[in-house]
Motif scaffolding. Structure first.
Motif, PDB file in Angstrom:
ATOM      1  N   SER A 193       0.228  -9.808  -6.255  1.00  0.00           N
ATOM      2  CA  SER A 193       0.351 -11.252  -6.193  1.00  0.00           C
ATOM      3  C   SER A 193       0.487 -11.758  -4.759  1.00  0.00           C
ATOM      4  CB  SER A 193       1.571 -11.718  -7.008  1.00  0.00           C
ATOM      5  OG  SER A 193       1.430 -11.357  -8.360  1.00  0.00           O
ATOM      6  N   ALA A 194       1.317 -11.052  -3.963  1.00  0.00           N
ATOM      7  CA  ALA A 194       1.587 -11.492  -2.595  1.00  0.00           C
ATOM      8  C   ALA A 194       0.547 -11.005  -1.602  1.00  0.00           C
ATOM      9  CB  ALA A 194       2.967 -11.022  -2.157  1.00  0.00           C
ATOM     10  N   GLY A 195      -0.148  -9.910  -1.959  1.00  0.00           N
ATOM     11  CA  GLY A 195      -1.155  -9.367  -1.042  1.00  0.00           C
ATOM     12  C   GLY A 195      -0.586  -8.504   0.058  1.00  0.00           C
ATOM     13  N   ARG A 196       0.721  -8.216  -0.009  1.00  0.00           N
ATOM     14  CA  ARG A 196       1.338  -7.366   1.010  1.00  0.00           C
ATOM     15  C   ARG A 196       2.571  -6.696   0.422  1.00  0.00           C
ATOM     16  NH1 ARG A 196       5.847  -9.692   3.193  1.00  0.00           N
ATOM     17  NH2 ARG A 196       6.226 -11.882   2.589  1.00  0.00           N
ATOM     18  N   SER A 197       3.037  -5.651   1.104  1.00  0.00           N
ATOM     19  CA  SER A 197       4.219  -4.935   0.664  1.00  0.00           C
ATOM     20  C   SER A 197       5.278  -4.966   1.759  1.00  0.00           C
ATOM     21  CB  SER A 197       3.873  -3.473   0.327  1.00  0.00           C
ATOM     22  OG  SER A 197       5.043  -2.722   0.077  1.00  0.00           O
ATOM     23  N   ASP A 198       6.510  -5.333   1.391  1.00  0.00           N
ATOM     24  CA  ASP A 198       7.609  -5.359   2.356  1.00  0.00           C
ATOM     25  C   ASP A 198       8.045  -3.950   2.743  1.00  0.00           C
ATOM     26  OD1 ASP A 198       7.648  -8.129   2.290  1.00  0.00           O
ATOM     27  OD2 ASP A 198       9.115  -8.208   0.655  1.00  0.00           O
ATOM     28  N   LEU A 199       7.632  -2.951   1.968  1.00  0.00           N
ATOM     29  CA  LEU A 199       8.031  -1.575   2.235  1.00  0.00           C
ATOM     30  C   LEU A 199       7.019  -0.826   3.103  1.00  0.00           C
ATOM     31  CD1 LEU A 199       9.321  -0.543  -1.311  1.00  0.00           C
ATOM     32  CD2 LEU A 199      10.644  -1.411   0.622  1.00  0.00           C
ATOM     33  N   ALA A 200       5.902  -1.474   3.421  1.00  0.00           N
ATOM     34  CA  ALA A 200       4.836  -0.807   4.177  1.00  0.00           C
ATOM     35  C   ALA A 200       5.353  -0.293   5.511  1.00  0.00           C
ATOM     36  CB  ALA A 200       3.671  -1.767   4.399  1.00  0.00           C
ATOM     37  N   GLY A 201       5.091   0.990   5.785  1.00  0.00           N
ATOM     38  CA  GLY A 201       5.449   1.589   7.059  1.00  0.00           C
ATOM     39  C   GLY A 201       6.868   2.102   7.138  1.00  0.00           C
ATOM     40  N   ARG A 202       7.713   1.781   6.174  1.00  0.00           N
ATOM     41  CA  ARG A 202       9.108   2.231   6.207  1.00  0.00           C
ATOM     42  C   ARG A 202       9.251   3.605   5.569  1.00  0.00           C
ATOM     43  NH1 ARG A 202      12.386  -2.458   3.372  1.00  0.00           N
ATOM     44  NH2 ARG A 202      13.963  -0.798   3.462  1.00  0.00           N
ATOM     45  N   VAL A 203      10.214   4.377   6.051  1.00  0.00           N
ATOM     46  CA  VAL A 203      10.538   5.679   5.453  1.00  0.00           C
ATOM     47  C   VAL A 203      11.596   5.430   4.385  1.00  0.00           C
ATOM     48  CG1 VAL A 203      11.415   7.989   5.844  1.00  0.00           C
ATOM     49  CG2 VAL A 203       9.997   6.886   7.588  1.00  0.00           C
ATOM     50  N   ILE A 204      11.241   5.703   3.131  1.00  0.00           N
ATOM     51  CA  ILE A 204      12.091   5.345   2.001  1.00  0.00           C
ATOM     52  C   ILE A 204      12.605   6.611   1.312  1.00  0.00           C
ATOM     53  CG2 ILE A 204      12.230   3.969  -0.099  1.00  0.00           C
ATOM     54  CD1 ILE A 204       9.457   2.788   0.826  1.00  0.00           C
ATOM     55  N   PRO A 205      13.910   6.788   1.184  1.00  0.00           N
ATOM     56  CA  PRO A 205      14.428   7.935   0.419  1.00  0.00           C
ATOM     57  C   PRO A 205      14.299   7.653  -1.084  1.00  0.00           C
ATOM     58  CG  PRO A 205      16.237   6.612   1.271  1.00  0.00           C
ATOM     59  CD  PRO A 205      14.974   5.997   1.818  1.00  0.00           C
ATOM     60  N   VAL A 206      13.647   8.545  -1.795  1.00  0.00           N
ATOM     61  CA  VAL A 206      13.438   8.366  -3.230  1.00  0.00           C
ATOM     62  C   VAL A 206      13.622   9.703  -3.943  1.00  0.00           C
ATOM     63  CG1 VAL A 206      11.876   6.395  -3.026  1.00  0.00           C
ATOM     64  CG2 VAL A 206      10.955   8.709  -2.919  1.00  0.00           C
ATOM     65  N   ALA A 207      13.600   9.649  -5.270  1.00  0.00           N
ATOM     66  CA  ALA A 207      13.682  10.855  -6.086  1.00  0.00           C
ATOM     67  C   ALA A 207      12.317  11.165  -6.667  1.00  0.00           C
ATOM     68  CB  ALA A 207      14.706  10.677  -7.196  1.00  0.00           C
ATOM     69  N   GLY A 208      11.875  12.406  -6.539  1.00  0.00           N
ATOM     70  CA  GLY A 208      10.611  12.834  -7.104  1.00  0.00           C
ATOM     71  C   GLY A 208      10.830  13.615  -8.383  1.00  0.00           C
ATOM     72  N   LEU A 209       9.787  13.751  -9.163  1.00  0.00           N
ATOM     73  CA  LEU A 209       9.876  14.466 -10.438  1.00  0.00           C
ATOM     74  C   LEU A 209       8.792  15.536 -10.498  1.00  0.00           C
ATOM     75  CD1 LEU A 209      11.238  14.603 -13.280  1.00  0.00           C
ATOM     76  CD2 LEU A 209       9.395  13.086 -14.068  1.00  0.00           C
ATOM     77  N   HIS A 210       9.206  16.793 -10.578  1.00  0.00           N
ATOM     78  CA  HIS A 210       8.254  17.894 -10.730  1.00  0.00           C
ATOM     79  C   HIS A 210       7.718  17.914 -12.147  1.00  0.00           C
ATOM     80  CE1 HIS A 210       6.766  22.088 -10.900  1.00  0.00           C
ATOM     81  NE2 HIS A 210       6.650  21.975  -9.577  1.00  0.00           N
TER      82      HIS A 210
END
Length: 248
Positions: A193-210
């Motif tokens: 909707s906005a055409g952009r992401s506020d998280l672009a370029g940032r290093v984000i700690p997240v949880a992954g799932l194997h």
């Protein structure tokens, strides 16, 4: 050029070899068969040598693009040629030039439809690694605007347990615990909707799932790219360390 074949490439290999075989058969037609309805129908549209050239070039194009990152031209040309063949045979039935041309027409049109369907399959492009430290290659994942995986490198396969062929075409949500999936879907909608992401370029700690259900800590850097095909997301992932835990 990337060394990738996959399901799409294998289909192009089949069409390419078939195209070369058809080209040879049109180039060296026995004299006694030139008057048959099938060859007469084709000759009424263009000389057989022209048809042989078209099939030869199409076959060569398919065999070349089976190894390339983008194979859309080969699929488009092959589909158009097959459908054209089918239409020519069908029309020859109604004109009376080839009473049984409808049989060949149905086969060629079905073949063309099959190739057109394969052309909609995801292009399973394998990215070897990002430039940089070769001793610490990153996981690289490319997804489309709907959050469907379009590219998957060997490091991603090792981290998440899905092979390239298994991962491409599946949603990104297979890589995250279920408690984060609604949030992820909502974020994709906001970006569209906005055409952009506020998280672009940032290093984000997240949880992954194997694939086996194990959760692990990782860091994600995501960028959104705009093209004629819409938004494309590129994610670079590295393990964040720490002990993996079994998802409940």
């Amino acid at each position: 050029m990337l060394r990738r074949i996959g399901r799409r490439g294998a289909s192009l290999a089949f069409v390419g070899l078939l195209g070369l075989a058809i080209a040879a058969s049109l180039e060296f037609v026995p004299v006694e068969q030139l008057g048959t309805p099938a060859y007469a129908t084709l000759s009424a549209v263009a000389p057989l040598k022209v048809w042989a050239l078209v099939w030869g070039l199409t076959g060569a194009l398919c065999l070349v693009q089976m190894f390339m990152r983008s194979d859309r031209v080969a699929f488009a040309v092959a589909t158009a040629l097959l459908l054209l063949y089918g239409l020519i045979y069908l029309i020859s039935t109604f004109t009376g030039d080839n009473p049984r041309g409808w049989v060949g027409g149905a086969v060629w049109l079905a073949f063309g439809g099959w190739i057109a369907l394969i052309a909609t399959w995801p292009e399973a492009v394998t990215v070897d690694r990002l430039p940089g430290d070769a001793t610490d290659p990153a996981v690289v994942i490319v997804a489309d605007a709907a959050g469907v995986i379009r590219s998957w490198n060997p490091e991603a396969a090792a981290m998440f347990g899905w092979t390239t062929e298994e991962a491409v075409g599946r949603p990104l949500t297979i890589l995250m615990p279920s408690r984060f999936r609604d949030q992820h879907t909502a974020a994709l909608s906001r970006v569209c909707s906005a055409g952009r992401s506020d998280l672009a370029g940032r290093v984000i700690p997240v949880a992954g799932l194997h694939r086996d259900g194990t959760e692990f800590a990782m860091t994600l850097t995501v960028n959104a790219w705009h093209s004629a095909d819409g938004i494309t997301y590129t994610g670079v992932i590295r393990p964040a360390g720490g002990r993996s835990v079994r998802a409940e």
